[in-house]
Design an enzyme around this catalytic site. Structure first.
Site, PDB file in Angstrom:
ATOM      1  N   HIS A  71      -4.732 -11.049  10.109  1.00  0.00           N
ATOM      2  CA  HIS A  71      -4.932  -9.615  10.355  1.00  0.00           C
ATOM      3  C   HIS A  71      -5.816  -9.013   9.261  1.00  0.00           C
ATOM      4  O   HIS A  71      -5.316  -8.502   8.251  1.00  0.00           O
ATOM      5  CB  HIS A  71      -3.562  -8.909  10.381  1.00  0.00           C
ATOM      6  CG  HIS A  71      -3.573  -7.566  11.045  1.00  0.00           C
ATOM      7  ND1 HIS A  71      -3.728  -7.409  12.404  1.00  0.00           N
ATOM      8  CD2 HIS A  71      -3.436  -6.319  10.535  1.00  0.00           C
ATOM      9  CE1 HIS A  71      -3.677  -6.119  12.701  1.00  0.00           C
ATOM     10  NE2 HIS A  71      -3.508  -5.436  11.585  1.00  0.00           N
TER      11      HIS A  71
ATOM     12  N   TYR B 235       8.167  -4.767  -4.693  1.00  0.00           N
ATOM     13  CA  TYR B 235       9.579  -4.646  -5.067  1.00  0.00           C
ATOM     14  C   TYR B 235      10.526  -5.153  -3.985  1.00  0.00           C
ATOM     15  O   TYR B 235      11.686  -5.445  -4.283  1.00  0.00           O
ATOM     16  CB  TYR B 235       9.924  -3.186  -5.376  1.00  0.00           C
ATOM     17  CG  TYR B 235       9.143  -2.595  -6.510  1.00  0.00           C
ATOM     18  CD1 TYR B 235       9.199  -3.149  -7.783  1.00  0.00           C
ATOM     19  CD2 TYR B 235       8.343  -1.476  -6.315  1.00  0.00           C
ATOM     20  CE1 TYR B 235       8.476  -2.614  -8.836  1.00  0.00           C
ATOM     21  CE2 TYR B 235       7.618  -0.922  -7.363  1.00  0.00           C
ATOM     22  CZ  TYR B 235       7.682  -1.496  -8.616  1.00  0.00           C
ATOM     23  OH  TYR B 235       6.967  -0.959  -9.646  1.00  0.00           O
TER      24      TYR B 235
ATOM     25  N   ARG C  78      -4.449  -3.332  19.150  1.00  0.00           N
ATOM     26  CA  ARG C  78      -3.854  -2.567  18.051  1.00  0.00           C
ATOM     27  C   ARG C  78      -2.657  -1.728  18.470  1.00  0.00           C
ATOM     28  O   ARG C  78      -1.571  -1.902  17.943  1.00  0.00           O
ATOM     29  CB  ARG C  78      -4.911  -1.663  17.400  1.00  0.00           C
ATOM     30  CG  ARG C  78      -4.368  -0.961  16.164  1.00  0.00           C
ATOM     31  CD  ARG C  78      -5.409  -0.103  15.469  1.00  0.00           C
ATOM     32  NE  ARG C  78      -6.476  -0.886  14.896  1.00  0.00           N
ATOM     33  CZ  ARG C  78      -7.511  -0.364  14.229  1.00  0.00           C
ATOM     34  NH1 ARG C  78      -7.597   0.940  14.088  1.00  0.00           N
ATOM     35  NH2 ARG C  78      -8.438  -1.134  13.715  1.00  0.00           N
TER      36      ARG C  78
END
Length: 806
Positions: free
Chosen positions: A76, A120, A30
């Site tokens: 993931h 967006y 990570r």
């Protein structure tokens, strides 16, 4: 039903095991980057998923939400925000030296503004990100099953350039953290090539081509020694400061223009901090702070007032804001599945080792494909040379498999060659095609030879790696953005010059209420400030905001209070208690306060305790840089208390007066000069149960003092009534001894025309002493009663206060 299987284990074993597994996952999977491709797992999965989906720089942009969904669904299994945040960071040009993702839409800002939602924005891989994934389909890196074993994902990317050094990395895991700064691509490539050509090269050699970090936000790095130490050990410290220039404007004024800020600094917060300095009047010379940043570049303008010292203000901004910050290298990366603190040599070696493995695997893959194709081409050429027999053989066969078997038996073709022949299209049977096959065969033979040479020769393998790196440098090199300066510039600031000069009135009460007041407010009000009935005005003096107020307490402490930092409160209002100005002030009473303009003058602070200890310390010793807590002025032992403090010139006489009425006069020079933490020496010799009440200093023979007894008597005396002797004696009597109800001195002070003197009663109002009516009396006199005989037993102390304004 299946029988339950319950294990009884110690809690510490369970917790230790689970936390150990969690830590291993956090470290490896990570928070820390891989030393080979410089990517954390989530970053690698984003890039690989976009590559797999064909979302590359040659193709149109795609919705970020689609990529995030693919990454979560395939590689993931975490929250969408963690994936999208990582994707956004990879696209931010002020955080990545070479952004790996191109984004259409709002991807945040250097002011810390959040990006638009992923529904967006649109993204695609940048051109240089494609170089990280080049040749991944040629078995160059290992693949492992994804979380649900429905597909495979790469353990590391091929990485045609040293991404870890180019883009840097930052992260915190369990027990480890990493802070690797970004660098300039062509400098890093030159360092890799030098390391390959000269394996024995030193860090100093490498720094001739890789001079140091190169931050995307530019700025100035100071401290080559810190860079060198970091490259040697993995840890080091440098200073990053923004780039600022001083410009002249009309009217003789100046302004500071900031065009670059330190890496990872929030510009909006920096601008607000600068403006807060103006609002809080810590930088009174600033007229306005404006952020004029636009699409052409960063620009913060600080307009200064007339006569302002621009250099001084700029240095203060470097010191007091994030316009200058410290950067600490901590180059930790995953190497051989373990977190390792790596210097420059190890980082370069890890990358070179990785590229050797990638190019070797790629060459082996290409060689296998080339040999297979060469074998097919040889079969096709042989078939074309005996074309009629081949056609006859195929036409007489039952089916495709029979044709292949007969070709193998009759003409000794291999299975692969026979498959290629039977699938050959008729148009290929032209005279020109044999020419093309011969040409292809020759090219394949050349390629096979080259690939075999690479696999057999370490030198040729390295030459391939170096050539590819040079191609990368040619295509993607950019100019250096960060300037590197050898030495860290020490910032020296004249604090007094930073303080706006203003005359104010400073007051201190006996119970510890302190304030400063504008002279206009005092002139409009006059009189005494608001105080409790039990309180009294101990100190009132006109001072400048550049002065310092020293306040001494009965516990041997002192407060160092710059006047400009005192609370600005109107005269008729109560001041702020000392405990609200400095932390740790409690259960102490104030005995004296002094105004200091210049600590370098030859003056001393004289302190004495009830038990007769006395000391003096140079005034300069009380000038400190840190003053947020009470500081030690005298080492007071046991239940003893400081009873007097005086500011002297070094040549005064000292008169110590005791409760039993003894006075001892000696020269100030008899008191050794010691440090603030010393306990001092014996000042006078006391009778049993006697204690020192007051210490009066004077440099003139004609000085007068006033003493008050427990019976309400006030006496005026003079220094000339006491013969100068040496310290540590009892002295001579100041009041006549009476067998019944003797006079005991409860307070004494030097007579000062600027003060009023009161007798404080245990009950009722204070009684003012008419000093002008008191005549100087001989040493044995007990003075005149100033308190009604009925209240004589209620006298508490002598109270000195500043005169009320008329």
């Amino acid at each position: 039903m299946e029988k339950e299987h319950i294990q009884e284990l110690p809690l510490e074993d369970v917790i230790g095991d689970r936390f150990g597994r969690y830590s291993k996952y956090i470290i490896q999977e990570r928070a820390l980057p891989d030393a080979r491709d410089g990517l954390k797992p989530v970053q690698r999965r984003i890039l690989f998923s976009m590559h797999t989906e064909g979302n590359t720089h040659q193709k149109p942009f795609r919705k970020a939400a689609k990529t995030v969904g693919n990454v979560i669904g395939n590689y993931h299994p975490h929250g969408d925000s963690s994936v999208y945040d990582a994707m956004v960071r990879l696209s931010q040009s002020w955080k990545m030296r070479t952004p790996l993702i191109e984004m259409h839409g709002n991807n945040g800002s250097v002011d810390g503004d959040p990006p638009a939602a992923m529904r967006y924005t649109e993204t695609r891989l940048s051109a240089i990100a494609g170089e990280l994934l080049t040749d991944i389909e040629k078995r160059t890196v290992d693949f492992i099953p994804n979380f649900d074993e429905t597909t495979n994902e790469p353990v590391v990317l091929p990485a045609r350039f040293p991404n870890l050094l180019v883009n840097g990395s930052t992260g915190i895991s369990a027990g480890y953290a990493t802070e690797i700064p970004p660098h300039r691509l062509d400098e890093v490539i030159d360092a890799v090539i030098m390391r390959m050509e000269k394996p024995e090269c030193t860090v100093e050699d490498l720094m001739t081509v890789l001079s140091g970090p190169d931050f995307p936000t530019g700025g100035i790095i100071q401290g080559i020694d810190g860079i060198e130490k970091a490259y040697k050990t993995g840890k080091g410290k440098i200073i990053i400061r923004g780039k600022a220039e001083i410009e002249e404007v009309r009217g003789g004024r100046q302004r500071i223009v900031i065009t670059e800020i330190p890496y990872e600094i929030n510009k909006a917060s920096l601008v607000k901090k600068m403006d807060d300095l103006r609002v809080d009047r810590k930088l009174d010379s600033i007229a306005e702070v404006r952020d004029e940043t636009d699409r052409t570049g960063l620009r913060v303008v600080i307009d200064l007032k007339k006569e302002a010292d621009a250099e001084l203000i700029l240095n203060y901004l470097y010191k007091a804001t994030d316009l200058q910050v410290a950067y600490n290298f901590n180059m930790v990366a995953i190497y051989n599945k373990r977190p390792v603190l790596m210097g420059l040599h190890r980082l370069l070696d890890a990358y070179i080792e990785h590229r050797k493995e990638v190019v070797t695997n790629r060459s082996a893959y290409d060689l296998e494909k080339a040999k297979a194709r060469h074998h097919i081409v040889a079969g096709l050429m042989k078939a074309l040379s005996i074309l009629d027999e081949v056609i006859a053989c195929i036409r007489s066969s039952k089916d495709k498999q029979d044709a292949k078997n007969r070709l193998v038996e009759q003409f000794e073709f291999t299975e692969e060659q026979a498959e290629a022949i039977v699938t050959l299209q008729l148009y290929r049977l032209t005279n020109t095609d044999i020419t093309a096959l011969k040409k292809e065969s020759a090219e394949l033979e050349k390629t096979i030879g080259q690939l075999q040479a690479i696999l057999e020769s370490a030198k040729k393998l390295e030459s391939v790696i170096k050539r590819e790196l040079k191609d990368m440098k040619k295509m993607y090199a950019t100019e250096r953005r960060t300037v590197i300066e050898a030495e860290i510039q020490e910032i020296k600031i004249d604090q007094k010059a930073m303080i706006p000069s203003e005359d104010v009135l400073v007051s201190v009460t006996r119970e510890g209420y302190i304030k400063r007041t504008g002279l206009r407010s005092y002139s409009a009000s006059g009189g005494l400030p608001a105080m409790k009935e039990s309180d009294g005005l101990l100190f009132k003096q006109e001072m400048n905001t550049t002065d310092v107020l020293l306040v001494f307490t009965n516990k041997g402490s002192y407060l160092h209070l710059p006047v400009h930092e005192l609370p600005d409160i109107r005269w008729k209002e109560a001041g702020q208690h000392a405990s609200g100005i400095v932390s740790g002030f409690k259960d102490e009473s104030i005995i004296a306060a002094f105004s200091v303009r210049d600590f370098s003058t030859r003056q001393f602070i004289l302190l004495a305790t009830k038990s007769g200890m006395i000391k003096r310390t140079e005034l300069a010793q009380f000038n400190v840089q840190r003053y947020s807590r009470p500081l030690t002025a005298m080492n007071v032992k046991g239940d003893d208390e400081v009873c007097a403090a005086a500011l002297t010139d070094g040549g005064s006489d000292v008169l110590m007066i005791t409760h039993y009425g003894y006075g001892l006069r000696f020269a100030e020079e008899e008191v050794p000069v010691v440090g603030p933490r010393a306990a001092g020496v014996k000042g006078n010799s006391l009778k049993e149960n006697d204690y020192t009440v007051a210490v009066i200093t004077s440099s003139t023979e004609g000085a007068h003092f006033i003493a008050v007894t427990n019976r309400g008597s006030a006496k005026r005396g003079g220094f000339d009534q006491f013969e100068r002797t040496s310290r540590a004696k009892r002295g001579v009597v100041l009041v006549r001894e009476l067998k019944t109800n003797p006079h005991r001195i409860i307070g004494a002070a030097r007579l000062d025309e600027s003060r009023d003197y009161y007798v404080r009663m245990k009950k009722g109002a204070d009684v003012k002493i008419n000093v002008n009516a008191l005549k100087k009396v001989d040493r044995y006199s007990n003075g005149s009663f100033v308190v009604d005989e009925k209240e004589q037993g209620a006298v508490q102390m002598l109270l000195l206060t500043e005169k009320e304004s008329e």
